[in-house]
Design an enzyme around this catalytic site. Structure first.
Site, mmCIF file in Angstrom:
data_model
loop_
_atom_site.group_PDB
_atom_site.id
_atom_site.type_symbol
_atom_site.label_atom_id
_atom_site.label_comp_id
_atom_site.label_asym_id
_atom_site.label_seq_id
_atom_site.Cartn_x
_atom_site.Cartn_y
_atom_site.Cartn_z
ATOM 1 N N ALA A 1 -44.724 10.108 22.601
ATOM 2 C CA ALA A 1 -45.032 10.724 21.314
ATOM 3 C C ALA A 1 -45.154 12.237 21.412
ATOM 4 O O ALA A 1 -44.994 12.952 20.406
ATOM 5 C CB ALA A 1 -46.326 10.135 20.741
ATOM 6 N N LYS B 1 -45.389 12.918 30.293
ATOM 7 C CA LYS B 1 -45.938 13.134 28.958
ATOM 8 C C LYS B 1 -45.768 11.836 28.179
ATOM 9 O O LYS B 1 -44.759 11.143 28.326
ATOM 10 C CB LYS B 1 -45.192 14.263 28.231
ATOM 11 C CG LYS B 1 -46.033 15.010 27.203
ATOM 12 C CD LYS B 1 -47.058 15.918 27.874
ATOM 13 C CE LYS B 1 -47.712 16.829 26.853
ATOM 14 N NZ LYS B 1 -48.787 17.650 27.485
ATOM 15 N N ASP C 1 -28.779 23.821 44.148
ATOM 16 C CA ASP C 1 -29.298 23.143 42.972
ATOM 17 C C ASP C 1 -28.329 22.000 42.655
ATOM 18 O O ASP C 1 -27.185 22.234 42.263
ATOM 19 C CB ASP C 1 -29.378 24.124 41.801
ATOM 20 C CG ASP C 1 -29.869 23.474 40.512
ATOM 21 O OD1 ASP C 1 -29.994 22.228 40.475
ATOM 22 O OD2 ASP C 1 -30.099 24.201 39.537
ATOM 23 N N ARG D 1 -39.492 18.796 51.865
ATOM 24 C CA ARG D 1 -40.876 18.355 52.074
ATOM 25 C C ARG D 1 -41.012 16.892 51.678
ATOM 26 O O ARG D 1 -40.086 16.280 51.166
ATOM 27 C CB ARG D 1 -41.849 19.206 51.259
ATOM 28 C CG ARG D 1 -41.524 19.262 49.775
ATOM 29 C CD ARG D 1 -42.615 19.980 48.974
ATOM 30 N NE ARG D 1 -42.798 21.342 49.425
ATOM 31 C CZ ARG D 1 -42.091 22.386 48.976
ATOM 32 N NH1 ARG D 1 -41.111 22.190 48.097
ATOM 33 N NH2 ARG D 1 -42.337 23.599 49.406
ATOM 34 N N ASP E 1 -31.734 21.320 49.584
ATOM 35 C CA ASP E 1 -32.800 21.506 48.598
ATOM 36 C C ASP E 1 -32.527 22.796 47.832
ATOM 37 O O ASP E 1 -31.626 23.561 48.190
ATOM 38 C CB ASP E 1 -34.184 21.539 49.256
ATOM 39 C CG ASP E 1 -35.247 20.867 48.384
ATOM 40 O OD1 ASP E 1 -35.265 21.146 47.167
ATOM 41 O OD2 ASP E 1 -36.057 20.068 48.909
ATOM 42 N N ALA F 1 -33.657 13.783 46.015
ATOM 43 C CA ALA F 1 -34.208 14.817 45.142
ATOM 44 C C ALA F 1 -34.619 14.225 43.794
ATOM 45 O O ALA F 1 -33.877 13.453 43.178
ATOM 46 C CB ALA F 1 -33.179 15.929 44.927
ATOM 47 N N GLY F 2 -35.802 14.578 43.344
ATOM 48 C CA GLY F 2 -36.281 14.080 42.063
ATOM 49 C C GLY F 2 -37.490 14.866 41.593
ATOM 50 O O GLY F 2 -38.183 15.504 42.389
ATOM 51 N N ASN G 1 -44.222 2.947 33.419
ATOM 52 C CA ASN G 1 -45.505 3.569 33.731
ATOM 53 C C ASN G 1 -45.918 4.450 32.560
ATOM 54 O O ASN G 1 -45.079 5.165 31.991
ATOM 55 C CB ASN G 1 -45.401 4.404 35.011
ATOM 56 C CG ASN G 1 -46.739 4.594 35.683
ATOM 57 O OD1 ASN G 1 -47.723 3.942 35.332
ATOM 58 N ND2 ASN G 1 -46.787 5.479 36.649
ATOM 59 N N TYR H 1 -39.125 9.607 33.230
ATOM 60 C CA TYR H 1 -38.973 9.289 34.646
ATOM 61 C C TYR H 1 -38.483 7.846 34.831
ATOM 62 O O TYR H 1 -37.577 7.574 35.637
ATOM 63 C CB TYR H 1 -40.314 9.492 35.348
ATOM 64 C CG TYR H 1 -40.286 9.303 36.846
ATOM 65 C CD1 TYR H 1 -39.712 10.255 37.680
ATOM 66 C CD2 TYR H 1 -40.867 8.174 37.436
ATOM 67 C CE1 TYR H 1 -39.708 10.087 39.061
ATOM 68 C CE2 TYR H 1 -40.865 8.007 38.795
ATOM 69 C CZ TYR H 1 -40.290 8.962 39.613
ATOM 70 O OH TYR H 1 -40.287 8.787 40.989
#
Length: 451
Positions: free
Chosen positions: A302, A299, A265, A221, A242, A293-294, A351, A357
């Protein structure tokens, strides 16, 4: 996801309202369509000699004529131009930039909507003295500044020639065609290095991947599916990869592009060997590998837990390293494939909430640069694309105001599409990108934050 704001302000009442209120006025970009001209209008070719003339400019003008383009060596008053090509490969000192740049300046306002400005110059690190290095690095600043000034979907990009490359190198001509075309719609303010004379031009510019076998991971997708469709359009046979959980969507994509599906996988230790086995057993060869794929597990650092950190690193970078090792170590591949990895502007600028990431995508960039000599020794090449804000299911879930701000924070004032990323990958995967390796091409509309 469509950008209804851009659609609204691109025509009629919406355009006039945006003008009166001083709102951003992004336009619909000129993208590739089969059968449409490479450039919608005349191409002005200027050099850095007297009155904008140089030997390399004459040579490129002849080449563009052979592509069927309408070429000008001198601008005609008020004539709308499809593109301006600036041959700056012979600058020796900063003063040499004055004539070609101010000559070009007189024609900037005559660029048609969706027009292109492309510079061709040499890398600063190949300069023989400080003055030449200063002039060459100055061109970098010119390109990035001009890209911020252009309007109506026009873009500015540059081609850098390494020590062993010339303006007529296959990779330089391939990059020039890419930057002039609608395929580079969301690539803006970027400079791409062609390091050598290696390679050859594709036999058919409209089918540059004819006869190639391409593996695309994360193909079920989004951007991965768009990559599979674009590579297929350009002539490649597709192996769509995928995870088993995405099997139904994967089968749909594979059937659509008349390729084969491999449920896998990519984090398992033998993923590389299984990809090679499938490609060779089903198709007899492996020419292109796209690491798309990623995952994200955002989060603040901390609050980061080991599960979020490990999963992102495992999928986004560790798997690529293992698969590439399998490619390089395989005795079944006489020539290494062209590898294209999907990085991110988050790996360049960072970011908030994405330290894991950003680490993985920064890792992709480091991997590509370090692996380039290893792939080249085996007859292959490796590059990366770094998308910015792309209209996907994931970005559609961003809160409205945050999404609108993110869309407008680039010179083109809009988000890109999965197809924009796919076009850049298709170019880097083709023979048109000969001599290009270890490069990171940003597909971000010239993101104004760190890119």
């Amino acid at each position: 996801m469509s950008d209804k704001y851009t659609q609204f302000v691109s025509q009629g009442f919406g355009r006039e309202l945006a003008r009166r209120l001083g709102l951003p006025r992004p336009v619909e970009l000129r993208r590739y369509e089969a059968g449409k001209p490479l450039v919608p209008g005349p191409v002005l070719v200027l050099g850095n000699g007297d009155e904008g003339r140089s030997q390399s400019a004459e040579g490129i003008a002849v080449e563009l004529l052979s592509w069927g383009l309408d070429v000008r060596r001198n601008a005609l008053p008020k004539e709308k131009l499809g593109a301006i090509v600036l041959m700056l490969d012979q600058v020796r000192r900063p003063e040499d930039l004055e004539v070609p740049m101010l000559t070009a300046a007189r024609s900037i306002r005559d660029l048609a909507p969706g027009g292109r400005v492309v510079t061709v110059s040499r890398t600063a690190d190949s300069a023989e003295d400080p003055a030449a290095a200063a002039a060459r690095q100055g061109i970098d600043g010119i390109v990035r500044s001009l890209a911020k000034e252009l309007r109506d979907g026009a873009t500015a990009n540059g081609i850098l020639l390494g020590r062993d490359a010339t303006p007529q190198s296959p990779g330089a001509l391939g990059a020039l065609r890419f930057f002039l075309s609608g395929r580079s719609a969301f690539v803006d303010g970027q400079l791409l290095t062609v390091s050598s004379e290696a390679g050859r031009a594709p036999g058919d510019p409209d089918k540059p991947l004819a006869g190639k076998v391409a593996v695309v991971t994360g193909a079920a997708r989004g951007i991965g599916a768009a990559i599979a469709r674009t590579l297929h359009r350009d002539g490649a046979v597709i192996v769509a990869v995928d995870v088993p959980a995405a099997g139904d969507h994967l089968a749909e994509v594979a059937n659509e592009v008349r390729g084969t599906a491999l449920q896998l996988d990519i984090t398992v230790p033998d993923a590389g060997e299984r990809i090679i086995h499938h490609a060779l057993e089903r198709h007899g060869r492996l020419d292109i590998l796209v690491h798309n794929a990623g995952i994200t597990r955002d989060k603040l650092l901390a609050n980061m837990d080991d599960g979020r950190w490990r999963s992102v690193i495992a999928v986004n970078i560790a798997s690529q390293l293992r698969i590439n090792d399998a490619i390089l170590g395989s005795g079944r591949l006489p020539v290494a494939p062209r590898i294209v990895s999907v990085a991110s502007t988050s790996g360049i600028a960072g970011n908030r909430g994405q330290s894991n990431y950003a680490a993985s995508k920064g890792g992709v960039i480091g991997m590509v640069r370090a692996a380039a000599p290893l792939l080249e020794a085996r007859g292959g090449a490796i590059n990366a694309v770094a998308p910015g804000f792309i209209e996907t299911e994931m970005t559609a879930r961003i809160p409205f105001l945050t999404r609108e701000v993110a869309r407008r924070l680039n010179s083109l004032q809009q988000g890109g599409t999965p197809a924009d990323v796919a076009e850049a990958i298709a170019f880097l995967a083709s023979d048109a990108a000969s001599g290009v390796s270890g490069e990171v091409l940003r597909v971000c509309g010239q993101n104004l934050v760190g890119a």
